[in-house]
Design an enzyme around this catalytic site. Sequence first.
Site, PDB file in Angstrom:
ATOM      1  CB  SER A 111      -0.961  -0.058   1.190  1.00 21.27           C
ATOM      2  OG  SER A 111      -2.020   0.843   1.045  1.00 21.27           O
ATOM      3  CG  ASP A 251      -6.770  -3.554  -3.238  1.00 20.92           C
ATOM      4  OD1 ASP A 251      -7.453  -2.719  -2.607  1.00 20.92           O
ATOM      5  OD2 ASP A 251      -5.535  -3.610  -3.190  1.00 20.92           O
ATOM      6  CG  HIS A 279      -5.519  -2.768   0.400  1.00 24.56           C
ATOM      7  ND1 HIS A 279      -4.958  -2.311  -0.779  1.00 24.56           N
ATOM      8  CD2 HIS A 279      -4.948  -2.021   1.402  1.00 24.56           C
ATOM      9  CE1 HIS A 279      -4.098  -1.345  -0.514  1.00 24.56           C
ATOM     10  NE2 HIS A 279      -4.067  -1.156   0.800  1.00 24.56           N
TER      11      HIS A 279
END
Length: 345
Positions: A111, A251, A279
């Site tokens: 991320s 995601d 995610h």
Amino acid sequence: MGTAHTRKLRPVPDSEPRLVFRTIHGYRRAFRLAGSGPALLLIHGIGDNSSTWQELIPHLARNYTVIAPDLLGHGRSDKPRADYSVAAYANGMRDLLSVLNIDKVTVLGHSLGGGVAMQFTYQFPHLVDRLILVSAGGVTKDVHPALRLMSVPVFSEALKLLRLPGAMPAIRLTGNVLSKLHGTPLRPGALLHDTSDLVRVLSALPDPTAYEAYLRTLRAVVDWRGQVVTMLDRCYLTENLPVQLIWGDHDTVIPVGHGYLAHSAMPGSRLDVFRGAGHFPFRDDPIRFLRVVEEFLTSTPPLEFEAERWRQLLISGISEAQISGAPATRMAVLDAMGADERSAT
């Protein structure tokens, strides 16, 4: 590849990573350290901390020196009023590795940590053996609408409600209910997929210093229009660097389309899409995740950095011929690179 959070790694006896502290530039930095061998740096996402890798670290530590920091403003690290840009985070990683006397590393980022990993690779290419990006930020504008809203002052003030007595227990209860709903015929698509992990991240925000650090970090990379940085204009610099991309096709925070764009823009990169994962693919399917990472590490030689080759790449720049993929994907990469609102770092 299976349902979320149903495939677990077997524990590795007597292999718990140590939580270590070092003071750098007057601020305490926390990080988990385990194993020996070639260095592997794990960088977590926004609002998260190094415990997100807890299940994986013992397995990776059998063959590697694993360093998993709490980024400044996160976890057990200090949370000063400071620069929380991806460039500053990359500098922090360089300084931590220097303190630990590590001069070459494979960087794995999730991320926001993926954006930091890519920035680290761009700023310090001579330190990087390989690059692994997991649901990485910083590819193009699209991002979950909630993050756009939280970047706006009037909406971010609502996060202070988390400090009210009973607020977090209520959120955790709601998260548990929604997580149980996920996987049933009643669930609305994949929207609830990452609920438990997102609630886990939210649970740290009632602390005022963590809250302020979170907002500073978020606003450095996201505004009401979406992500404000893109790495696509510099992906050509990874030409000779082994790159592994990992994404979940469910995601909802950073859509899997970003993985296809990055793969198209990064010559020779590998892309593994985890079907049914969200995610946090390393939490949804840690067995497959570990297998992909270990296969990548063992099957690719570390980069031998050549300063002259780097200089020539910078002089030549990117050409359309270096972008792979279907015509629509190639056009999307060029559009993202040409967007006039993108920020250069």
